[in-house]
Design a protein around this motif. Structure first.
Motif, PDB file in Angstrom:
ATOM      1  N   GLY A   9       0.771  -1.235   0.000  1.00 23.56           N
ATOM      2  CA  GLY A   9       0.000   0.000   0.000  1.00 23.56           C
ATOM      3  C   GLY A   9       0.796   1.275   0.000  1.00 23.56           C
ATOM      4  O   GLY A   9       0.292   2.316   0.427  1.00 23.56           O
ATOM      5  N   CYS A  10       2.036   1.235  -0.503  1.00 25.79           N
ATOM      6  CA  CYS A  10       2.838   2.464  -0.514  1.00 25.79           C
ATOM      7  C   CYS A  10       2.263   3.467  -1.509  1.00 25.79           C
ATOM      8  O   CYS A  10       2.327   4.670  -1.280  1.00 25.79           O
ATOM      9  CB  CYS A  10       4.287   2.170  -0.853  1.00 25.79           C
ATOM     10  SG  CYS A  10       4.579   1.457  -2.478  1.00 25.79           S
ATOM     11  N   GLY A  11       1.738   2.967  -2.636  1.00 24.03           N
ATOM     12  CA  GLY A  11       1.138   3.857  -3.623  1.00 24.03           C
ATOM     13  C   GLY A  11       2.104   4.387  -4.653  1.00 24.03           C
ATOM     14  O   GLY A  11       1.770   5.292  -5.412  1.00 24.03           O
ATOM     15  N   THR A  12       3.311   3.821  -4.697  1.00 23.40           N
ATOM     16  CA  THR A  12       4.285   4.285  -5.679  1.00 23.40           C
ATOM     17  C   THR A  12       3.755   4.104  -7.103  1.00 23.40           C
ATOM     18  O   THR A  12       4.009   4.929  -7.982  1.00 23.40           O
ATOM     19  CB  THR A  12       5.615   3.540  -5.487  1.00 23.40           C
ATOM     20  OG1 THR A  12       6.044   3.758  -4.141  1.00 23.40           O
ATOM     21  CG2 THR A  12       6.684   4.042  -6.416  1.00 23.40           C
ATOM     22  N   GLY A  37       0.498   4.127  -7.887  1.00 23.66           N
ATOM     23  CA  GLY A  37      -0.594   5.084  -8.059  1.00 23.66           C
ATOM     24  C   GLY A  37      -0.103   6.503  -8.250  1.00 23.66           C
ATOM     25  O   GLY A  37      -0.776   7.328  -8.868  1.00 23.66           O
ATOM     26  N   CYS A  72       3.291   7.119   1.723  1.00 24.73           N
ATOM     27  CA  CYS A  72       4.675   7.197   1.236  1.00 24.73           C
ATOM     28  C   CYS A  72       4.751   8.341   0.238  1.00 24.73           C
ATOM     29  O   CYS A  72       3.784   8.593  -0.476  1.00 24.73           O
ATOM     30  CB  CYS A  72       5.035   5.872   0.547  1.00 24.73           C
ATOM     31  SG  CYS A  72       6.682   5.847  -0.187  1.00 24.73           S
ATOM     32  N   GLY A 130       6.171   8.210  -2.385  1.00 27.11           N
ATOM     33  CA  GLY A 130       5.995   7.575  -3.693  1.00 27.11           C
ATOM     34  C   GLY A 130       4.563   7.697  -4.196  1.00 27.11           C
ATOM     35  O   GLY A 130       4.300   7.649  -5.395  1.00 27.11           O
ATOM     36  N   ARG A 131       3.612   7.874  -3.284  1.00 27.91           N
ATOM     37  CA  ARG A 131       2.218   8.007  -3.656  1.00 27.91           C
ATOM     38  C   ARG A 131       1.954   9.347  -4.364  1.00 27.91           C
ATOM     39  O   ARG A 131       0.930   9.524  -5.012  1.00 27.91           O
ATOM     40  CB  ARG A 131       1.339   7.922  -2.387  1.00 27.91           C
ATOM     41  CG  ARG A 131      -0.148   8.224  -2.573  1.00 27.91           C
ATOM     42  CD  ARG A 131      -0.799   7.124  -3.370  1.00 27.91           C
ATOM     43  NE  ARG A 131      -2.161   7.434  -3.811  1.00 27.91           N
ATOM     44  CZ  ARG A 131      -2.449   7.933  -5.002  1.00 27.91           C
ATOM     45  NH1 ARG A 131      -1.495   8.223  -5.860  1.00 27.91           N
ATOM     46  NH2 ARG A 131      -3.698   8.138  -5.345  1.00 27.91           N
ATOM     47  N   TYR A 180       8.954   1.769   2.608  1.00 25.55           N
ATOM     48  CA  TYR A 180       8.618   0.905   1.473  1.00 25.55           C
ATOM     49  C   TYR A 180       9.820   0.765   0.550  1.00 25.55           C
ATOM     50  O   TYR A 180       9.678   0.748  -0.672  1.00 25.55           O
ATOM     51  CB  TYR A 180       7.426   1.481   0.719  1.00 25.55           C
ATOM     52  CG  TYR A 180       6.199   1.658   1.589  1.00 25.55           C
ATOM     53  CD1 TYR A 180       5.411   0.558   1.939  1.00 25.55           C
ATOM     54  CD2 TYR A 180       5.827   2.902   2.067  1.00 25.55           C
ATOM     55  CE1 TYR A 180       4.294   0.718   2.738  1.00 25.55           C
ATOM     56  CE2 TYR A 180       4.710   3.062   2.856  1.00 25.55           C
ATOM     57  CZ  TYR A 180       3.950   1.968   3.197  1.00 25.55           C
ATOM     58  OH  TYR A 180       2.838   2.105   3.986  1.00 25.55           O
TER      59      TYR A 180
END
Lengths: 707, 152
Positions: A671-674, A676, B55, B57-58, B87
């Motif tokens: 669920g880090c979302g990198t 997204g 994060c 990164g999001r 992460y």
């Protein structure tokens, strides 16, 4: 200040519906695709609950003004405030409002979500809503506490923070945590007294435990010590029974001379790769597995006798020789010799001496073993601060300046001198010994450690006792800043050393000079109690060197995703209420790797960590936060950019209806979302941190409210 | 922890311009560091509004641009130190995107000092206070965003 606010009075007036125009809302509503878990399109009715936190919040901002403002925010159906929202009555307020006001979302404006999000999620759930329809506005840690004297600024900020939270809450969806099974096994990294205690506790609780030690023997720092304060127990006498227990426990798989090489997975399911460093020597079991009957190392030591290479023994701080094939001391567990490959010349004499046991393999290579564990404990311990960096004390320049660890080995009966304290320069027995406390600790010069190493005062008192006891007429001089004797029976021990004749000089040692002929030392300090300079002529100086995290700690902690404090010690989840936990679920800390601790505290923290690590294993399953990525297939172009971005290999491209789309393996997604954050088509929906939700927050701040 | 940075609490007349700054913080390092600053009662100016993500990164580059388009005077993105990401590597990927944002800002004539990415760990409460103080100081010097003026 908060007394004048009657908290219960304001419930009735907030009932009215509030009509509004919201530029932010219209814009975001169009683009919210809500692909998963979405409920029927109903108008958002958000309840906002403002916490006073006693005077923590109410003391720095105008809560009635905030409450009045919140009533005008779009989608807000109900506002209330309470003195302590996290209390049972406070939570009851939320419960009641959810049912009575038919709320679709809850916002609590209080402390940090990192503190009380679980509490209020539970309250939301008890009120009948999905717990993920809760959002928190942080108006304490990031508002009232940091703008204590700016009432206007903090009140405005609180209004904005609540507006931002409401915007998100209006778009939140029902989410369901995923339960995953927990592997019935644990791992402990480091087999000093902390690691051994944790492993024994886990094993005794019926859990298969892998105990990983990078050194050749278990025992750690405690096995190097002579006596322990304040009871004067012999360190080895109280430690070796534990070492033997660890060696014998059927539930413990002991892996010495091994390191953690890689960690994958998450709580309940960590896949750990362990590097078994080539030892060059086979244990009895390993020999048996290779079909060598009656073979393997039995610790006879015949190899050591013939080995022609002589090296300093690290266990004795280099004060005793060892061979290239060696054991560090007679009580090692497991009793297995190890080859120091950097020194071995591969002459093969040891192989011949070992004979039929065939225990020695000069061409052995590192092996990699994979194990699966549910939880892990880090107990990686400490190193001694390189006190030679403090050049004014002359360590490594003057022969008769030694560290406390060297003192421990010299005064220990199994040490290089058989327990006779001698001056390294001439082997004479010292009659005047100076102890320099805080050697590198509590040092803000930038050339030391700012923290207190916590056990140096006490062991220096013990050292003073030992020389008074062993050497008649020998006087210990302790140069100290403060004597910190904080534990059970510690202060009494301090008085005892005073009575026995220890000389205490309150002052930091400015420098030490050596007499080049006698090798005696002149200790210069300022006696701050008598307000006069001191120049003391002594035979031996012992530096109570600061401690620092073990060299390898940084590598190990990154494998497990654990943070560290500014001084390098591993960071606990909460300094007071979760000292053994970390921010990585399923990874715990024991002993000095978290911060300096004496032996009782180390053992206590190890038992705490073992208890915490055993809970998920005994529960059998854990719930993971459902912040997974999801693919909005109609938007996905199948470009595959996200697949390479994912650090957990959770994404893949699959064929669906004749075209390629991305698919998420939920168990792997953290669920880090990198993904997204990058998807060019906006085709990835991050649960709970979805693009429309975040954009709504930005819009609510910048476009909503008073312009 | 060092003493809180001293800054004067600005006395603002009603209707006077106040900087609007969006802070997007990762949950594990910078948000925790900001909480720690709170626990340590480190005082800093109140002009940054925080949005929490798991994060950095999001953070889509478009979030930053959306904030500027909406009239933000400044944007701050803050995450873990390199090598310290919860992460593994989200902050590296975020940093690459944020460099792109900076280049884009320069090319459209928006002062790129209005946007900043910082690295504040969970144990750096004092640093968080210093970062915010400095960000607010910079934005105060730069004044209102030209985009807000343009939209008027």
């Amino acid at each position: 200040m908060a007394e004048k606010k009657k908290t219960t009075a304001k419930k009735t007036e907030a009932k009215k519906e509030i009509k509004h125009e919201a530029p932010a809302k219209q814009e975001t509503k169009k683009q919210a695709p809500a692909p998963v878990g979405s409920t029927t399109k109903q108008e958002a009715r958000i309840g906002v609950f403002i916490c006073h936190c006693g005077t923590n919040i109410a003391g720095s901002m105008d809560i009635p003004a905030v409450q009045e403002y919140v009533k005008t925010i779009p989608n807000v159906a109900y506002v209330d405030n309470y003195k302590y929202m996290c209390s049972m009555p406070g939570q009851a307020v939320i419960n009641k409002a959810i049912t009575e006001q038919k709320l679709t979302g809850v916002v609590v404006a209080a402390c940090s979500p990192r503190l009380h999000e679980p509490t209020f999620r539970t309250a939301t759930k008890e009120g009948g809503l999905n717990p993920f329809r809760f959002e928190m506005a942080n108006i304490r840690e990031q508002n009232s506490w940091v703008h204590m004297h700016d009432q206007e600024g903090s009140t405005e900020k609180a209004k904005d923070a609540i507006r931002i939270a409401v915007a998100k809450a209006a778009l939140l969806q029902d989410l369901y945590p995923k339960a995953v099974p927990v592997e019935h096994a644990a791992m402990v990294v480091g087999a000093g007294v902390a690691g051994m205690q944790a492993a024994l506790d886990l094993a005794n609780a019926g859990i298969k435990t892998y105990l990983i030690e990078s050194d050749a023997s278990i025992g750690g720092r405690m096995s190097q010590l002579d006596k322990t304060f304040p009871t004067l127990d012999c360190s080895q006498c109280i430690l070796t029974p534990k070492m033997v227990d660890v060696g014998r426990a059927p539930n413990i798989e002991l892996m010495t001379w091994s390191e953690v090489d890689a960690v994958e997975g998450y709580i309940g399911n960590f896949d750990v790769t362990i590097r078994k460093k080539a030892r060059g020597v086979l244990s009895v079991a390993e020999a048996e597995a290779k079909g060598i009957v009656g073979g393997g190392c039995n610790g006879c030591g015949d190899c050591e006798v013939v080995c022609p290479v002589v090296k300093p023994n690290e266990f004795e701080v280099g004060m005793k020789p060892r061979k290239a094939i060696y054991i560090n001391h007679p009580q090692v567990v497991p009793l297995l010799y190890t080859i120091d490959w950097n020194s071995c010349i591969k002459c093969g004499l040891c192989v011949t001496a070992c004979g039929e046991k065939k225990a020695i393999e000069l061409e052995q290579k590192d092996e990699f073993v994979k194990v699966k564990v549910g939880t892990a404990i880090l107990a990686t311990g400490f190193d001694i601060f390189p006190v030679e960096n403090k050049t004014e004390w002359g360590y490594k320049r003057y022969e008769n300046v030694i560290t406390s660890l060297e003192f421990e080995r010299l005064i220990c009966a199994s040490g290089p001198t058989g327990g006779h304290l001698v001056r390294p320069s001439d082997g004479e027995t010292p009659k005047r010994v100076a102890f320099v406390l805080c050697a590198g600790s509590r040092d803000n010069t930038g050339n030391g450690k700012p923290y207190c190493s916590r056990f140096c005062c006490m062991y220096s008192l013990k050292h003073a006792h030992q020389i008074i006891e062993k050497i008649p007429g020998c006087v210990p001089y302790l140069f100290y800043m403060d004597i910190r004797s904080f534990g059970k029976m510690y202060e009494e021990f301090y008085y005892r050393i005073q009575d026995e004749g220890g000389k205490f000089i309150r002052g930091r040692v400015a420098n030490i000079l050596e007499d080049p002929v006698t090798k005696n030392l002149h200790v210069h300090a300022d006696d701050t109690l008598l307000d006069r300079p001191v120049d003391l002529d002594v035979d031996l100086v012992v530096l109570a060197a600061a401690v620092q995290p073990k060299e390898d700690t940084n590598r190990t902690r990154k494998l497990f995703g654990v943070s560290c404090s500014m001084d390098g010690w591993l960071l606990e989840a909460h300094p007071k209420l979760n000292p053994c936990g970390t921010t990585t679920a399923g990874v715990f800390l024991a002993g000095v790797c978290q911060a300096p601790k004496d032996i009782p505290d180390t053992v206590a923290s190890a038992e705490g960590a073992a208890s915490a690590a055993s809970i998920p294993i005994h529960m059998g399953e854990v719930e993971l936060e459902p912040y997974f990525a999801t693919c909005i297939e109609e938007k996905c172009a199948g470009c595959g950019m996200c697949v390479n971005l994912c650090p957990y290999s959770a994404l893949a491209l699959v064929e669906k209806e004749g075209r390629k789309v991305m698919q998420v393996t939920e168990a792997k997604c953290k669920g880090c979302g990198t993904c997204g954050g990058f998807c060019p088509g906006g085709a990835i929906w991050m649960n709970h941190f979805a693009t429309p939700q975040i954009v709504a927050q930005i819009d609510a701040f910048l476009l909503g409210g008073e312009q | 922890m060092s003493a809180p940075p001293e800054f004067p609490i600005p006395k603002r007349e009603p209707g006077e311009w106040k900087p609007k700054i969006v802070g997007i913080l990762c949950n594990w390092c910078s948000y925790a560091g900001a909480d720690l600053a709170g626990g340590g009662r480190i005082q800093y100016p109140p002009d940054v509004r925080v949005i929490r993500v798991m994060c950095t990164g999001r953070i889509d580059a478009l979030f930053v641009l959306k904030a500027f388009a909406d009239g933000a005077d400044g944007v701050l993105v803050s995450g873990c130190h390199f090598g310290d990401c919860h992460y593994l590597e989200g902050n590296f990927k975020a940093a690459k995107r944020m460099f792109m944002v900076k280049r884009l800002m320069k090319s459209i004539g928006l002062d790129d000092r209005r946007f900043r990415m910082t690295f504040v760990s969970a144990s750096e409460g004092a640093k968080w206070g210093a970062v915010i103080t400095d960000v607010v100081k910079t934005i105060n010097e730069l004044g209102p965003s030209p985009i807000t003026e343009f939209n008027k």
